[in-house]
Design an enzyme around this catalytic site. Structure first.
Site, mmCIF file in Angstrom:
data_model
loop_
_atom_site.group_PDB
_atom_site.id
_atom_site.type_symbol
_atom_site.label_atom_id
_atom_site.label_comp_id
_atom_site.label_asym_id
_atom_site.label_seq_id
_atom_site.Cartn_x
_atom_site.Cartn_y
_atom_site.Cartn_z
ATOM 1 C CD GLU A 104 -3.109 0.742 0.327
ATOM 2 O OE1 GLU A 104 -2.558 1.496 -0.495
ATOM 3 O OE2 GLU A 104 -4.319 0.812 0.579
ATOM 4 C CG ASP A 105 -0.943 4.607 -1.706
ATOM 5 O OD1 ASP A 105 -1.606 3.995 -0.842
ATOM 6 O OD2 ASP A 105 -1.479 5.309 -2.589
ATOM 7 C CG ASP A 108 -6.301 8.602 6.041
ATOM 8 O OD1 ASP A 108 -6.045 9.019 7.173
ATOM 9 O OD2 ASP A 108 -7.021 9.212 5.243
ATOM 10 C CB THR A 109 -9.491 5.595 8.347
ATOM 11 O OG1 THR A 109 -9.814 4.838 7.175
ATOM 12 C CG2 THR A 109 -9.773 7.069 8.112
ATOM 13 N N GLY A 110 -7.286 3.183 7.877
ATOM 14 C CA GLY A 110 -7.145 1.725 7.929
ATOM 15 C C GLY A 110 -8.366 1.005 7.389
ATOM 16 C CE LYS A 136 -2.367 11.167 5.606
ATOM 17 N NZ LYS A 136 -3.552 11.724 4.898
ATOM 18 N NE ARG A 170 -2.746 8.112 -9.676
ATOM 19 C CZ ARG A 170 -3.389 7.692 -8.601
ATOM 20 N NH1 ARG A 170 -2.725 7.332 -7.520
ATOM 21 N NH2 ARG A 170 -4.703 7.640 -8.580
HETATM 22 P P1 5GP Z 1 -7.787 4.343 4.481
HETATM 23 O O1 5GP Z 1 -8.791 3.319 4.055
HETATM 24 O O2 5GP Z 1 -6.625 3.765 5.256
HETATM 25 O O3 5GP Z 1 -8.437 5.487 5.228
HETATM 26 O O4 5GP Z 1 -7.262 5.038 3.183
HETATM 27 C C1 5GP Z 1 -6.293 4.456 2.421
HETATM 28 C C2 5GP Z 1 -6.259 5.051 1.025
HETATM 29 O O5 5GP Z 1 -6.655 6.416 1.009
HETATM 30 C C3 5GP Z 1 -4.847 5.055 0.505
HETATM 31 O O6 5GP Z 1 -4.538 3.859 -0.159
HETATM 32 C C4 5GP Z 1 -4.837 6.248 -0.424
HETATM 33 O O7 5GP Z 1 -5.277 5.857 -1.683
HETATM 34 C C5 5GP Z 1 -5.825 7.191 0.186
HETATM 35 N N1 5GP Z 1 -5.177 8.249 1.012
HETATM 36 C C6 5GP Z 1 -5.158 8.332 2.356
HETATM 37 N N2 5GP Z 1 -4.467 9.412 2.766
HETATM 38 C C7 5GP Z 1 -3.999 10.012 1.646
HETATM 39 C C8 5GP Z 1 -3.176 11.170 1.417
HETATM 40 O O8 5GP Z 1 -2.702 11.890 2.319
HETATM 41 N N3 5GP Z 1 -2.903 11.460 0.119
HETATM 42 C C9 5GP Z 1 -3.382 10.719 -0.916
HETATM 43 N N4 5GP Z 1 -3.049 11.105 -2.132
HETATM 44 N N5 5GP Z 1 -4.152 9.616 -0.743
HETATM 45 C C10 5GP Z 1 -4.455 9.271 0.532
HETATM 46 MG MG MG Z 2 -4.164 3.538 -2.185
#
Ligand code: 5GP
Ligand code: MG
Length: 180
Positions: A104-105, A108-110, A136, A170
Site C-alpha cells: 500500500e502507498d 490513513d483510517t485503515g 498516518k 502521481r
Molecule cells: P484508508 O482506508 O486507510 O483510510 O485510506 C487508504 C487510502 O486512502 C490510501 O490507499 C490512499 O489511496 C488514500 N489516502 C489516504 N491518505 C492520503 C493522502 O494523504 N494522500 C493521498 N493522495 N491519498 C491518501
Molecule cells: Mg491507495
C-alpha cells in the site's frame, strides 16, 4: 537542488520527503522483507493505483524470488474517505497456502485494508503481511498490524511518489504535503 512548493488546482503543496530519502527508506524496507522471505517466494499484492511506484521500487529492493499481482480497491475520493470499499479488480491467482505481502502507498483510517483482509483470508493464504510506505497513525480508526512501513506521518494530505490529488501529482519523485 532545492525543491519548490507547487500548485495543483487551488491547493499548494510543499516538499516533504525527498527522492533520495525515499530511496534509502525503501532499501531498508526491502532488507527487512528479505530477512523474512528469502526462501518463501512471497506474492506481492499491490493495491492500485497509488502503490504502483512504491511497489516497483520495493520488489527490486527486496531481491528475493517472488511474484507480483495487482488489485484495485476504492474508498477515497478527493481529500477525504467516502467510507465505502469496493474491489475493482478481482484476483485471478490461486493464493491458497502462499505468503502474501500487501503493498500500500499509505494507510490513513485503515478502513480500506481492514475491509479487504477478511475477503483475502477466505482464499486461505499461508500468511498476510502489510507493507505501507506511509502510515498516518493519528488517523487510524481500524486497528491493523502493519509489518513494514517507511514513515509515520501526521494527519496531513500528501501527494507524489504514486499518490495523487484527483489523479494529479502521481509522477512526482518526492512526496509533498498540502499547505493549509
Ligand atoms: P484508508 O482506508 O486507510 O483510510 O485510506 C487508504 C487510502 O486512502 C490510501 O490507499 C490512499 O489511496 C488514500 N489516502 C489516504 N491518505 C492520503 C493522502 O494523504 N494522500 C493521498 N493522495 N491519498 C491518501
Ligand atoms: Mg491507495
Amino acid at each position: 537542488m532545492k525543491l519548490q512548493p507547487l500548485n495543483i488546482g487551488d491547493l499548494t503543496f510543499q516538499p516533504y520527503i525527498s527522492a533520495s530519502e525515499i530511496r534509502e527508506k525503501v532499501e531498508e524496507m526491502g532488507q527487512q522483507i528479505r530477512e523474512r522471505h528469502a526462501h518463501s517466494n512471497p506474492l506481492f499484492l499491490v493495491i492500485l493505483n497509488g502503490a504502483f511506484i512504491f511497489a516497483a521500487d520495493l520488489v527490486r529492493a527486496c531481491q528475493v524470488p517472488c511474484e507480483i499481482t495487482f488489485t484495485r480497491l476504492s474508498s477515497y475520493e478527493g481529500l477525504s474517505s467516502t467510507g465505502q470499499v469496493e474491489t475493482l479488480i478481482e484476483l485471478n491467482e490461486d493464493i491458497k497456502g502462499r505468503p502474501i505481502i500487501i503493498v500500500e502507498d499509505i494507510i490513513d483510517t485503515g478502513k480500506t485494508l481492514s475491509h479487504f483482509l477478511p475477503i483475502l483470508q477466505k482464499s486461505a493464504p499461508s500468511s498476510i503481511e502489510i507493507a505501507a510506505f506511509l502510515v498516518k497513525r493519528e488517523a487510524m480508526e481500524y486497528p491493523l498490524k502493519i509489518d513494514y512501513w517507511g514513515y509515520e506521518i501526521p494527519n496531513d494530505f500528501v501527494i507524489g511518489y504514486g499518490l495523487d490529488f484527483d489523479e494529479k501529482g502521481r509522477e512526482l519523485p518526492a512526496i509533498y504535503q498540502k499547505v493549509d
